[in-house]
Motif scaffolding. Structure first.
Motif, PDB file in Angstrom:
ATOM      1  N   GLY A 114       0.712  -1.164   0.046  1.00 20.02           N
ATOM      2  CA  GLY A 114       0.111   0.009  -0.109  1.00 20.02           C
ATOM      3  C   GLY A 114       0.671   1.188   0.143  1.00 20.02           C
ATOM      4  O   GLY A 114       0.508   2.103  -0.588  1.00 20.02           O
ATOM      5  N   GLY A 115       1.901   1.217   0.886  1.00 20.15           N
ATOM      6  CA  GLY A 115       2.836   2.477   1.066  1.00 20.15           C
ATOM      7  C   GLY A 115       3.437   2.743  -0.479  1.00 20.15           C
ATOM      8  O   GLY A 115       3.374   3.965  -0.953  1.00 20.15           O
ATOM      9  N   ASN A 116       3.873   1.785  -0.975  1.00 21.05           N
ATOM     10  CA  ASN A 116       4.399   1.837  -2.490  1.00 21.05           C
ATOM     11  C   ASN A 116       3.432   2.214  -3.453  1.00 21.05           C
ATOM     12  O   ASN A 116       3.913   3.026  -4.357  1.00 21.05           O
ATOM     13  N   GLN A 117       2.426   1.828  -3.302  1.00 19.86           N
ATOM     14  CA  GLN A 117       1.401   2.019  -4.451  1.00 19.86           C
ATOM     15  C   GLN A 117       0.955   3.835  -4.365  1.00 19.86           C
ATOM     16  O   GLN A 117       1.211   4.326  -5.118  1.00 19.86           O
ATOM     17  N   GLN A 118       1.055   4.296  -2.897  1.00 20.17           N
ATOM     18  CA  GLN A 118       0.750   5.504  -2.686  1.00 20.17           C
ATOM     19  C   GLN A 118       1.748   6.293  -3.131  1.00 20.17           C
ATOM     20  O   GLN A 118       1.617   7.533  -3.735  1.00 20.17           O
ATOM     21  N   LYS A 119       2.964   6.152  -2.772  1.00 19.66           N
ATOM     22  CA  LYS A 119       4.268   6.740  -3.332  1.00 19.66           C
ATOM     23  C   LYS A 119       4.310   7.081  -4.949  1.00 19.66           C
ATOM     24  O   LYS A 119       4.709   7.952  -5.275  1.00 19.66           O
ATOM     25  N   LEU A 120       3.707   6.048  -5.659  1.00 17.13           N
ATOM     26  CA  LEU A 120       3.624   6.012  -6.850  1.00 17.13           C
ATOM     27  C   LEU A 120       2.616   6.887  -7.298  1.00 17.13           C
ATOM     28  O   LEU A 120       2.914   7.741  -8.407  1.00 17.13           O
ATOM     29  N   VAL A 121       1.636   7.000  -6.617  1.00 17.38           N
ATOM     30  CA  VAL A 121       0.487   8.029  -7.145  1.00 17.38           C
ATOM     31  C   VAL A 121       0.698   9.244  -6.705  1.00 17.38           C
ATOM     32  O   VAL A 121       0.759  10.261  -7.365  1.00 17.38           O
ATOM     33  N   VAL A 122       1.402   9.475  -5.784  1.00 16.64           N
ATOM     34  CA  VAL A 122       2.067  10.924  -5.096  1.00 16.64           C
ATOM     35  C   VAL A 122       3.162  11.481  -6.225  1.00 16.64           C
ATOM     36  O   VAL A 122       3.010  12.323  -6.786  1.00 16.64           O
ATOM     37  N   GLY A 123       3.948  10.394  -6.546  1.00 18.37           N
ATOM     38  CA  GLY A 123       4.991  10.669  -7.518  1.00 18.37           C
ATOM     39  C   GLY A 123       4.441  11.251  -8.866  1.00 18.37           C
ATOM     40  O   GLY A 123       4.885  12.011  -9.522  1.00 18.37           O
ATOM     41  N   ARG A 124       3.437  10.236  -9.465  1.00 23.75           N
ATOM     42  CA  ARG A 124       2.924  10.656 -10.568  1.00 23.75           C
ATOM     43  C   ARG A 124       2.160  12.182 -10.692  1.00 23.75           C
ATOM     44  O   ARG A 124       2.367  12.825 -11.597  1.00 23.75           O
ATOM     45  N   GLU A 125       1.424  12.301  -9.306  1.00 23.58           N
ATOM     46  CA  GLU A 125       0.830  13.567  -9.458  1.00 23.58           C
ATOM     47  C   GLU A 125       1.943  14.828  -9.432  1.00 23.58           C
ATOM     48  O   GLU A 125       1.555  16.165  -9.466  1.00 23.58           O
ATOM     49  N   MET A 126       2.967  14.549  -8.848  1.00 24.88           N
ATOM     50  CA  MET A 126       3.912  15.737  -8.591  1.00 24.88           C
ATOM     51  C   MET A 126       4.950  15.845  -9.296  1.00 24.88           C
ATOM     52  O   MET A 126       5.550  16.979  -9.550  1.00 24.88           O
ATOM     53  N   VAL A 127       5.023  14.677 -10.193  1.00 20.02           N
ATOM     54  CA  VAL A 127       6.580  15.064 -11.363  1.00 20.02           C
ATOM     55  C   VAL A 127       6.126  15.943 -12.366  1.00 20.02           C
ATOM     56  O   VAL A 127       7.164  16.404 -12.644  1.00 20.02           O
ATOM     57  N   SER A 128       4.891  16.343 -12.641  1.00 21.60           N
ATOM     58  CA  SER A 128       4.828  17.376 -13.596  1.00 21.60           C
ATOM     59  C   SER A 128       4.696  18.702 -13.076  1.00 21.60           C
ATOM     60  O   SER A 128       4.173  19.524 -13.812  1.00 21.60           O
ATOM     61  N   ASP A 129       5.368  18.874 -11.875  1.00 14.51           N
ATOM     62  CA  ASP A 129       5.288  20.337 -11.276  1.00 14.51           C
ATOM     63  C   ASP A 129       3.849  21.238 -11.286  1.00 14.51           C
ATOM     64  O   ASP A 129       3.887  21.930 -12.184  1.00 14.51           O
ATOM     65  N   PRO A 130       3.098  20.405 -10.668  1.00 16.89           N
ATOM     66  CA  PRO A 130       1.827  21.279 -10.978  1.00 16.89           C
ATOM     67  C   PRO A 130       1.892  22.579 -10.128  1.00 16.89           C
ATOM     68  O   PRO A 130       2.634  22.961  -9.399  1.00 16.89           O
ATOM     69  N   LYS A 131       0.621  23.358 -10.268  1.00 14.58           N
ATOM     70  CA  LYS A 131       0.654  24.640  -9.478  1.00 14.58           C
ATOM     71  C   LYS A 131      -0.132  24.549  -8.259  1.00 14.58           C
ATOM     72  O   LYS A 131       0.043  25.160  -7.347  1.00 14.58           O
ATOM     73  N   VAL A 132      -1.249  23.771  -8.264  1.00 10.34           N
ATOM     74  CA  VAL A 132      -2.056  23.280  -7.102  1.00 10.34           C
ATOM     75  C   VAL A 132      -2.098  21.772  -7.104  1.00 10.34           C
ATOM     76  O   VAL A 132      -2.595  21.046  -8.032  1.00 10.34           O
ATOM     77  N   LEU A 133      -1.987  21.343  -5.818  1.00  9.30           N
ATOM     78  CA  LEU A 133      -2.331  20.095  -5.386  1.00  9.30           C
ATOM     79  C   LEU A 133      -3.453  19.849  -4.584  1.00  9.30           C
ATOM     80  O   LEU A 133      -3.475  20.411  -3.562  1.00  9.30           O
ATOM     81  N   LEU A 134      -4.448  18.970  -5.034  1.00  4.96           N
ATOM     82  CA  LEU A 134      -5.401  18.616  -4.255  1.00  4.96           C
ATOM     83  C   LEU A 134      -4.772  17.251  -3.590  1.00  4.96           C
ATOM     84  O   LEU A 134      -4.898  16.253  -4.386  1.00  4.96           O
ATOM     85  N   ALA A 135      -4.421  17.197  -2.210  1.00  5.85           N
ATOM     86  CA  ALA A 135      -3.964  15.910  -1.575  1.00  5.85           C
ATOM     87  C   ALA A 135      -5.027  15.403  -0.528  1.00  5.85           C
ATOM     88  O   ALA A 135      -5.171  15.883   0.306  1.00  5.85           O
ATOM     89  N   ALA A 136      -5.669  14.527  -1.078  1.00  7.29           N
ATOM     90  CA  ALA A 136      -6.541  13.926  -0.278  1.00  7.29           C
ATOM     91  C   ALA A 136      -5.811  12.429   0.530  1.00  7.29           C
ATOM     92  O   ALA A 136      -5.700  11.742  -0.046  1.00  7.29           O
ATOM     93  N   HIS A 137      -5.937  12.721   1.762  1.00 11.75           N
ATOM     94  CA  HIS A 137      -5.398  11.644   2.567  1.00 11.75           C
ATOM     95  C   HIS A 137      -3.988  11.011   1.793  1.00 11.75           C
ATOM     96  O   HIS A 137      -3.965   9.933   1.579  1.00 11.75           O
ATOM     97  N   PRO A 138      -3.008  11.981   1.812  1.00 12.01           N
ATOM     98  CA  PRO A 138      -1.822  11.547   1.099  1.00 12.01           C
ATOM     99  C   PRO A 138      -1.131  10.454   1.620  1.00 12.01           C
ATOM    100  O   PRO A 138      -0.546   9.669   0.901  1.00 12.01           O
ATOM    101  N   THR A 139      -1.241  10.261   3.140  1.00 11.33           N
ATOM    102  CA  THR A 139      -0.410   8.950   3.631  1.00 11.33           C
ATOM    103  C   THR A 139      -1.346   8.163   4.459  1.00 11.33           C
ATOM    104  O   THR A 139      -1.073   7.351   5.359  1.00 11.33           O
ATOM    105  N   ARG A 140      -2.680   8.193   3.789  1.00  5.36           N
ATOM    106  CA  ARG A 140      -3.605   6.994   4.646  1.00  5.36           C
ATOM    107  C   ARG A 140      -3.306   5.400   4.255  1.00  5.36           C
ATOM    108  O   ARG A 140      -2.858   5.277   3.056  1.00  5.36           O
TER     109      ARG A 140
END
Lengths: 517, 361
Positions: A415-441
């Motif tokens: 689960g932790g590695n899946q979440q890191k993958l999702v977080v990585g995907r969402e942050m790698v494109s250098d977004p301006k705004v991040l909606l982070a819902a339960h990022p470490t659940r």
């Protein structure tokens, strides 16, 4: 580790040398657990430490490969949970197993119905027994109410009743407080104390140290699949217990050195969203939020109070009634979701399995998801597989995803590695705004620290974050401001420097903050 | 690490092969019960593979199956079950027969015109089901099945009321006006193997490229694999449903063209019957993959072609129909079991690999 006095005191549960292997991994090894009767015994450990595996062993959901289980002095072997129930062990699962459309009575007796001579359910007898149990529990229910009408805390009490009804004297509670607000936690423990006073034994699985220290009699710590310490709340404090759990330095969500920017990255003004049913009350009512560059705005609230709807509205997945949403000053009201994403909006979804990942697909497809517009990953209408794979490998490296390669399907990851993958995907494109819902659940402490680190790093580089979390510690530690959502409205606006979990809990259950908004 | 993909493919193929084998065993039991010798039956059935004519016939029979299986598979890829290929095919058969016979064009263009009409009408009929799902939330399984009945009745009525012509040869079989020979799809082997076979192979190739190599195909697969996840990335699920239904319907329209343009050259009531339904079985056995569909279609085509031989040794040829049915059942069951086993295997392997990394570190 505390030594037990060599009295002839019989233990309610004794586990010796329990080892359980799953293909390729040892989930538990050399577990030693001694639970005194009439106590609340906490089993603490971080996610993935092997707590649930151990409890499944004790509840007969699988058999240990090695070791012995002794209940009330008798050595036992549980082939199925039925055996465990017969031995007086009951389990309250983390996810409630109740049928919504049945009454409390029906739910409690389900599968163990008292029948009269003609095979009909004897509701009278059932009710009498339930009434008795309720008195001992200190609960007051109308047992003819449908379970669908109950709140989370009440449902949990029904689950406990269900277990007691089956004659359990030893109760296992698997992370029972994960779904409760602080006030409900208090009530739960009041209930448990009463049970214990009546002679029951409670095994309480948790990774929330405060409640363990406050309410439990004894503590066993599990780390990396084995028991590493046995102690009592009087012998440890929060920090030392946490260190026992983690075995190393603790991640700390707090601290920032950079300043919050002045430009507004995300602006939500006067947002109203209709409820699911026509004519019902609004799902979101007059929501106003501004997130500046380099700022983390936390949203606290019990789940289901509009946080999900807020994210979906910002993403353009729902048609709003009125109000405006803008990213970097650009009004979004009439743009499609994909355009909003291309404008720099990014989203770590609430549930990585339901909305974040293609579980059967390889990791490289998962990191490509939602980034089909990225010119460097495609050639015209075609995907560039080599480039996507390389990009995936760089996400894996940068975000520390533990995986043999980018070709394995996502379900093979923890689960932790899946979440890191999702977080990585969402942050790698250098977004301006991040909606982070339960990022470490549901991730382990290591992954949590890594994700917090990434969020903080991105924030320092100017990212605006709307952080939705149920982990109040995370909210207080990471946020620059905290808003509380209740019933589709923002009911409080707090400074994390002065906010306490208790304060948040009060507002989360519906108390209005005077004139602060 | 590419071999991981290869392994998955091998496991998948093995499970389909196993299903076929299990079906053969069950059919052998059925043959035994009916007092026939299964060994002799299978010898006859598979012994026919040495005969070129049988092989040509098998390819010819496989042609519509490949197309209808692609039509089904493109829906499956996005979790849409288009059970209505048969109905879509039927509507397009009559429409194409009528439109094709009504005009005169030079040969290649006339054929092309017919194919376009077929695809357009098939897509149009499938669009009903797509529209119902998108607008009213009607489950496409129900609507496509129902629309099959509507299509069958509607086409039968329209044929009977407006388009039937009396046969010049005095045959009892009524047909529509015959297509001019410019609309005929040429044979590769005269009266045995029609050129539509190449069209079918082309469909499979395009299907592969579209679904596995393009961004659109990726979105299609993502929507099928996890609608929630692709929705939050801005893929409009309704649009995807409409597009895949239209694509599926367009392919369904092509299914009957081998029979219409390559064989009968006019519409008649039982033309290309069941070819749409059989595509579902082929897609299942072929695991919705073009290569799998190709092989499965050949197998089904072969069974159909060689079954006639069984009658020579006094075994009813319907045994191959039973076999087809059992294969489909076995595929569904065995695939599920194998997938669970394979998932565990992969998880196990990933865990082992990580342990090795941890030990090295």
């Amino acid at each position: 580790m505390t030594e037990y006095s060599q009295s002839n005191n019989q233990f309610a549960v004794e586990l010796h040398g329990i080892t359980k292997r799953f293909p390729g991994v040892i989930a538990n090894h050399d577990i030693e657990l001694l639970v005194r009767p009439g106590t609340i015994h906490a089993i603490v450990g971080e996610n993935g430490a092997g707590k649930s595996t151990l409890m499944k062993t004790l509840y007969g959901m699988h058999q240990p490969d090695e070791g012995t289980i002794t209940v009330n002095g008798n050595q036992v072997q549980f082939k199925t949970p039925t055996d465990a129930i017969a031995a007086g062990i009951g389990m309250v699962h983390q996810h409630f197993m109740l049928a919504d459309n049945l009454t409390i009575t029906e739910n409690i007796i389900l599968g163990d119905e008292p029948v009269d001579g003609r095979g009909r359910i004897n509701f009278k007898e059932a009710r009498a027994r339930i009434e008795m149990l309720m008195t001992s529990l200190g609960a007051t229910f109308n047992t003819d109410t449908n379970v669908s009408e109950l709140g989370v805390g009440q449902r949990q009490r029904v689950e406990i009743l269900k277990v007691l009804y089956r004659g359990a004297k030893i109760l296992i509670l698997d992370e029972p407080t994960a779904v409760l607000v602080p006030q409900e936690v208090d009530e739960l423990f009041t209930t448990l104390k009463r049970l214990v006073a009546d002679g029951a034994t409670v095994i309480f699985i948790s990774h929330k140290l405060d409640e363990v220290l406050a309410y439990c009699d004894e503590i066993t710590v599990i780390r990396q699949g084995t028991t590493v310490a046995h102690t009592t709340p009087s012998q440890v404090n929060r920090r030392s217990l946490a260190e026992l759990m983690v075995g190393s330095d603790l991640p700390d969500p707090s601290g920032r050195e950079t300043k919050i920017g002045t430009d507004v990255r995300l602006q939500v003004t006067g947002l109203n969203l209709a409820g699911e049913i026509v004519g019902a009350k609004l799902a979101l009512e007059d929501i106003n939020v501004a997130v500046h560059s380099g700022e983390i705005v936390g949203i606290a609230g019990v789940e289901g109070n509009g946080q999900f709807e807020l994210c979906e509205s910002i993403l353009g997945l729902r048609t709003i009634l009125s109000g405006s949403i803008s990213v970097c000053g650009q009004e979004l009201s009439h743009t499609e979701t994909r355009d909003r994403i291309n404008m720099g909006l990014s989203y770590i979804p609430f549930d990585r399995h339901r909305e974040g990942l293609l579980l059967d697909a390889p990791l490289w497809e998962n990191t490509f998801l939602g980034r089909e517009g990225n010119q460097s990953l495609s050639r015209g209408p075609f995907i560039s597989r080599t480039k996507i794979e390389a990009d995936c490998r760089s996400i894996i490296d940068r975000f520390g995803v533990l995986t043999p390669s980018e070709q394995v399907p996502a379900f093979a990851l923890s689960g932790g590695n899946q979440q890191k993958l999702v977080v990585g995907r969402e942050m790698v494109s250098d977004p301006k705004v991040l909606l982070a819902a339960h990022p470490t659940r549901g991730v382990d402490v290591g992954a949590q620290a890594a994700i917090w680190g990434e969020l903080r790093h991105a924030r320092d580089n100017g990212l605006g974050v709307l952080l939705i979390s149920a982990d109040l510690e995370e909210l207080i530690g990471l946020s620059d401001r905290i808003l509380v959502m209740f019933d589709g409205r923002m009911t409080a606006h707090l400074d994390p420097a002065t906010a306490t979990p208790e304060m948040l809990g009060t507002y989360m259950t519906g108390e209005e903050q005077g004139a602060a908004q | 690490m590419k071999n991981q993909r290869l392994q998955r493919m091998l496991v998948t193929s093995a499970s389909s092969l196993l299903a076929v084998f299990v079906a053969l065993c069950i059919c052998a039991v059925i043959l035994l019960i009916t007092g026939k010798d299964p060994i002799e039956a299978y010898k006859t059935l598979f012994g026919a593979a040495g005969d070129t004519k049988v092989l040509q016939g098998a390819l010819n029979r496989a042609t519509p199956l490949m197309i209808s299986a692609s039509a089904v598979a493109i829906g499956f890829k996005m979790n849409l079950f288009n059970i209505g290929v048969e109905g879509q095919m039927r509507v397009s058969l009559l429409a194409t027969a009528v439109a094709g016979a009504a005009i005169h064009l030079p040969a290649p263009i006339h054929v092309l015109f017919c194919l376009v009409v077929a695809m357009a009408t098939g897509a149009l009929w499938a669009a009903f089901a797509g529209w119902l799902k998108v607008k009213r939330g009607v489950n496409e399984v129900i609507s496509t099945i129902m629309l099959n009945f509507v299509a069958l009745s509607l086409v039968a009525w329209a044929f009977d009321a407006f388009f039937r012509v009396d046969s010049a040869t005095g045959s009892l079989l009524v047909k529509t006006k015959e297509l001019p020979s410019s609309a005929w799809f040429p044979d590769i082997v005269d009266r045995r193997l029609n050129g539509m076979f190449f069209v079918a192979v082309l469909v499979l190739v395009l299907f592969y490229v579209l679904v596995w190599k393009t961004k659109f195909g990726f979105q299609l697969r993502a929507s099928g694999a996890n609608p929630g996840a692709s929705r939050v990335t801005g893929v409009n699920p309704k649009r995807m449903i409409m597009i895949s239904m239209l694509l599926s319907g367009a392919l369904a329209g092509l299914v009957g063209m081998r029979s219409l343009l390559g064989d009968v050259h006019a519409y008649q009531n039982n033309l290309a019957e069941q070819q749409g339904f059989n595509g579902i079985a082929v897609a299942l056995l072929g695991r919705n993959h073009p290569l799998g569909i190709f092989i499965s279609a050949l197998l089904f085509g072969y069974l159909g072609e060689a079954s006639g031989r069984l009658q020579l040794i006094d075994i009813p040829k319907e045994i191959t129909t039973i076999m087809t049915g059992i294969i489909v059942l076995a595929v569904v069951i065995i695939n599920e079991a194998v997938k669970r086993w394979d998932d565990r295997r992969i998880q196990h392997k990933a865990a082992l690999a990580l342990e090795a990394v941890a030990v090295a570190a």
